[in-house]
Design a protein around this motif. Structure first.
Motif, PDB file in Angstrom:
ATOM      1  N   LEU A   1     -17.254 -30.910 -55.455  1.00 34.81           N
ATOM      2  CA  LEU A   1     -16.789 -29.810 -54.497  1.00 34.81           C
ATOM      3  C   LEU A   1     -17.373 -28.651 -54.910  1.00 34.81           C
ATOM      4  CD1 LEU A   1     -15.181 -30.513 -51.848  1.00 34.81           C
ATOM      5  CD2 LEU A   1     -13.317 -30.310 -53.147  1.00 34.81           C
ATOM      6  N   SER A   2     -17.627 -27.492 -54.061  1.00 33.22           N
ATOM      7  CA  SER A   2     -17.885 -26.526 -54.247  1.00 33.22           C
ATOM      8  C   SER A   2     -16.511 -25.382 -53.789  1.00 33.22           C
ATOM      9  CB  SER A   2     -19.267 -25.897 -53.914  1.00 33.22           C
ATOM     10  OG  SER A   2     -19.299 -24.533 -53.497  1.00 33.22           O
ATOM     11  N   LEU A   3     -16.322 -24.407 -54.370  1.00 30.89           N
ATOM     12  CA  LEU A   3     -15.358 -23.600 -53.708  1.00 30.89           C
ATOM     13  C   LEU A   3     -15.583 -22.153 -54.285  1.00 30.89           C
ATOM     14  CD1 LEU A   3     -12.692 -22.838 -52.399  1.00 30.89           C
ATOM     15  CD2 LEU A   3     -11.394 -23.532 -54.589  1.00 30.89           C
ATOM     16  N   ARG A   4     -15.871 -21.409 -53.144  1.00 34.58           N
ATOM     17  CA  ARG A   4     -16.044 -19.813 -53.367  1.00 34.58           C
ATOM     18  C   ARG A   4     -15.095 -19.142 -52.732  1.00 34.58           C
ATOM     19  NH1 ARG A   4     -21.058 -16.385 -52.245  1.00 34.58           N
ATOM     20  NH2 ARG A   4     -20.373 -14.437 -53.233  1.00 34.58           N
ATOM     21  N   ALA A   5     -14.295 -18.131 -53.314  1.00 36.89           N
ATOM     22  CA  ALA A   5     -13.209 -17.648 -52.829  1.00 36.89           C
ATOM     23  C   ALA A   5     -13.477 -15.898 -53.107  1.00 36.89           C
ATOM     24  CB  ALA A   5     -12.017 -18.163 -53.186  1.00 36.89           C
ATOM     25  N   LYS A   6     -12.923 -15.260 -52.119  1.00 38.07           N
ATOM     26  CA  LYS A   6     -13.094 -13.849 -52.327  1.00 38.07           C
ATOM     27  C   LYS A   6     -11.660 -13.299 -52.084  1.00 38.07           C
ATOM     28  CE  LYS A   6     -17.961 -13.292 -50.826  1.00 38.07           C
ATOM     29  NZ  LYS A   6     -18.834 -12.606 -50.254  1.00 38.07           N
ATOM     30  N   VAL A   7     -11.278 -12.110 -52.767  1.00 38.70           N
ATOM     31  CA  VAL A   7      -9.901 -11.244 -52.402  1.00 38.70           C
ATOM     32  C   VAL A   7     -10.433  -9.905 -52.287  1.00 38.70           C
ATOM     33  CG1 VAL A   7      -7.531 -10.372 -53.278  1.00 38.70           C
ATOM     34  CG2 VAL A   7      -8.408 -13.055 -53.682  1.00 38.70           C
ATOM     35  N   PHE A   8      -9.995  -9.311 -50.997  1.00 40.56           N
ATOM     36  CA  PHE A   8     -10.302  -7.857 -51.127  1.00 40.56           C
ATOM     37  C   PHE A   8      -9.216  -6.926 -51.051  1.00 40.56           C
ATOM     38  CE2 PHE A   8     -12.985 -11.164 -48.581  1.00 40.56           C
ATOM     39  CZ  PHE A   8     -14.325 -10.368 -48.733  1.00 40.56           C
ATOM     40  N   SER A   9      -9.588  -5.611 -51.239  1.00 36.18           N
ATOM     41  CA  SER A   9      -8.369  -4.643 -51.029  1.00 36.18           C
ATOM     42  C   SER A   9      -8.715  -4.251 -49.373  1.00 36.18           C
ATOM     43  CB  SER A   9      -8.913  -3.353 -51.743  1.00 36.18           C
ATOM     44  OG  SER A   9     -10.130  -2.759 -51.245  1.00 36.18           O
ATOM     45  N   PRO A  10      -7.785  -3.850 -48.864  1.00 37.75           N
ATOM     46  CA  PRO A  10      -7.709  -3.772 -47.263  1.00 37.75           C
ATOM     47  C   PRO A  10      -8.969  -2.786 -47.027  1.00 37.75           C
ATOM     48  CG  PRO A  10      -5.462  -3.453 -48.041  1.00 37.75           C
ATOM     49  CD  PRO A  10      -6.381  -3.647 -48.970  1.00 37.75           C
ATOM     50  N   ASP A  11      -9.164  -1.951 -47.740  1.00 39.37           N
ATOM     51  CA  ASP A  11     -10.409  -0.899 -47.283  1.00 39.37           C
ATOM     52  C   ASP A  11     -11.803  -1.501 -47.463  1.00 39.37           C
ATOM     53  OD1 ASP A  11     -10.372  -0.651 -50.009  1.00 39.37           O
ATOM     54  OD2 ASP A  11      -9.934   1.644 -49.842  1.00 39.37           O
ATOM     55  N   GLY A  12     -11.991  -2.835 -48.202  1.00 37.03           N
ATOM     56  CA  GLY A  12     -13.087  -3.290 -48.697  1.00 37.03           C
ATOM     57  C   GLY A  12     -13.558  -2.826 -49.855  1.00 37.03           C
ATOM     58  N   LYS A  13     -13.087  -1.951 -50.492  1.00 37.50           N
ATOM     59  CA  LYS A  13     -13.631  -1.187 -51.682  1.00 37.50           C
ATOM     60  C   LYS A  13     -13.591  -2.084 -52.939  1.00 37.50           C
ATOM     61  CE  LYS A  13     -13.585   3.680 -50.390  1.00 37.50           C
ATOM     62  NZ  LYS A  13     -13.263   3.706 -48.766  1.00 37.50           N
ATOM     63  N   THR A  14     -12.541  -2.782 -53.014  1.00 37.25           N
ATOM     64  CA  THR A  14     -12.644  -3.724 -54.138  1.00 37.25           C
ATOM     65  C   THR A  14     -12.781  -5.224 -53.550  1.00 37.25           C
ATOM     66  OG1 THR A  14     -10.985  -2.181 -55.263  1.00 37.25           O
ATOM     67  CG2 THR A  14     -11.056  -4.664 -56.097  1.00 37.25           C
ATOM     68  N   VAL A  15     -13.581  -5.900 -54.366  1.00 31.41           N
ATOM     69  CA  VAL A  15     -14.062  -7.239 -53.743  1.00 31.41           C
ATOM     70  C   VAL A  15     -14.206  -7.895 -55.155  1.00 31.41           C
ATOM     71  CG1 VAL A  15     -15.661  -8.945 -52.772  1.00 31.41           C
ATOM     72  CG2 VAL A  15     -15.599  -6.621 -51.912  1.00 31.41           C
ATOM     73  N   LEU A  16     -13.109  -9.154 -55.209  1.00 32.06           N
ATOM     74  CA  LEU A  16     -13.000 -10.037 -56.249  1.00 32.06           C
ATOM     75  C   LEU A  16     -13.765 -11.406 -55.736  1.00 32.06           C
ATOM     76  CD1 LEU A  16      -9.229  -9.606 -57.377  1.00 32.06           C
ATOM     77  CD2 LEU A  16     -11.556  -8.150 -58.061  1.00 32.06           C
ATOM     78  N   ASP A  17     -14.593 -11.985 -56.555  1.00 27.80           N
ATOM     79  CA  ASP A  17     -15.549 -12.977 -56.112  1.00 27.80           C
ATOM     80  C   ASP A  17     -15.465 -14.215 -57.290  1.00 27.80           C
ATOM     81  OD1 ASP A  17     -17.647 -14.796 -55.065  1.00 27.80           O
ATOM     82  OD2 ASP A  17     -18.746 -13.089 -54.741  1.00 27.80           O
ATOM     83  N   ALA A  18     -15.059 -15.209 -56.792  1.00 32.83           N
ATOM     84  CA  ALA A  18     -15.254 -16.621 -57.864  1.00 32.83           C
ATOM     85  C   ALA A  18     -15.833 -17.752 -57.147  1.00 32.83           C
ATOM     86  CB  ALA A  18     -13.697 -16.995 -58.540  1.00 32.83           C
TER      87      ALA A  18
END
Length: 313
Positions: free
Chosen positions: A262-279
């Protein structure tokens, strides 16, 4: 209880055209598998369907599921059909209920609908893109900052009508939803999961019943898709550990590799899109819960908690 010609099953669902189409699909598949069964659809108007303002002021996504859950628990329905992307992830499934089956996953991607036939990259600066999803708004702000987003709510049919009325210049909607209401012909461009990372549970219909109703659980068990179950389990565990609510710009999708991992890709953003966390991680298909938790912890290490806590809900 022995199967008899008199066996009736009531399928509870939201009353939007798309939800009714989904329930009809379940009814058809269920009665095809169990010819002695009579299945009827019980439409339920939810607070989310009645409300026209921002979902967060209603207490979030439960707005689309709460009344259906209540009908199930009260015995007015035996089976509930939910889009898994609408089922809240920051709290457990309502006590006394269980997801007895997940249908095979439909398309997880988002679609652009532009009356002039343009793709996302061809839209000129200032184009008003209709969407109320924080996940889409954050990603558009990151990738296409020259575009504007305008809030547009309601079921897919309502949004298409509002586009036609000029409330927006273009729309973002789920491919699977447009297919379910027979409007896939209106799609201008299908966006890759890289361009627009999908919501948790995208494209999966979950069949929920009362925990003590083993008859209904057994009836629908044959419809359960193991890949969809594993993928949704991983994605929802991620959402649970992050304590994501309906105002959290969280995106992610699991898929099953040819070797069964199983592969799991996930992202969390700040509402303005300026910060992107990616795992992105892989794990054995037999243990989706650990994979979901592991990817969530990777995002927490990157600062997801502070990012999400800063967003009002």
């Amino acid at each position: 209880m022995a199967m008899s010609a008199s066996r009736l099953i009531r399928i509870g669902t939201r009353s939007s055209p798309m939800a009714l189409a989904q329930a009809e699909r379940v009814r058809a598949e269920l009665t095809a598998l169990n010819p002695d069964l009579t299945a009827e659809i019980v439409p339920i108007t939810t607070s989310g369907d009645r409300w026209t303002g921002p979902l967060s002021t209603l207490g979030g996504k439960g707005a689309f599921t709460k009344e259906v859950d209540e009908a199930l628990l009260a015995g007015r329905a035996d089976l509930a059909v939910h889009c898994m992307k609408d089922v809240p992830g920051d709290r457990p499934v309502p006590a006394g209920t269980v997801f007895a089956a997940y249908l095979p996953r439909d398309d997880i991607r988002d679609a652009l609908i532009h009356p002039g036939g343009r793709t996302l990259d061809q839209l000129p600066a200032g184009t008003r893109v209709g969407t109320s999803a924080v996940r889409r708004i954050a990603q558009l702000a990151q990738s296409h900052p020259h575009l504007e987003t305008v809030p547009i709510r309601g079921n897919a049919n309502t949004r298409l009508a509002r586009l036609d009325d000029g409330a927006a210049d273009a729309l973002l909607l789920a491919v699977s939803g447009l297919e379910r209401i027979g409007q896939a012909g209106r799609i201008t461009e299908i966006l890759s999961a890289e361009t627009m990372c999908p919501p948790i549970g995208a494209g999966v219909l979950g069949l929920q019943c009362r925990e003590d109703d083993t008859d209904t659980a057994q009836l629908v068990a044959g419809m359960d898709d193991i890949d969809a179950r594993r993928q949704v389990t991983a994605e929802r565990m991620l959402l649970h550990v992050l304590q994501g609510h309906c105002n959290s710009p969280i995106a992610g999708h699991a898929h099953t590799e040819p070797d069964g991992r199983l592969s799991l890709r996930a992202k969390v953003f700040s509402p303005d899109g300026k910060t992107v966390l990616d795992a992105h991680e892989w794990g054995p298909g037999t243990d989706p819960t650990t994979l979901g938790a592991s990817v969530a912890v990777a995002l927490l290490r990157q600062g997801a908690q502070d990012l999400l806590n800063a967003i009002p809900h």
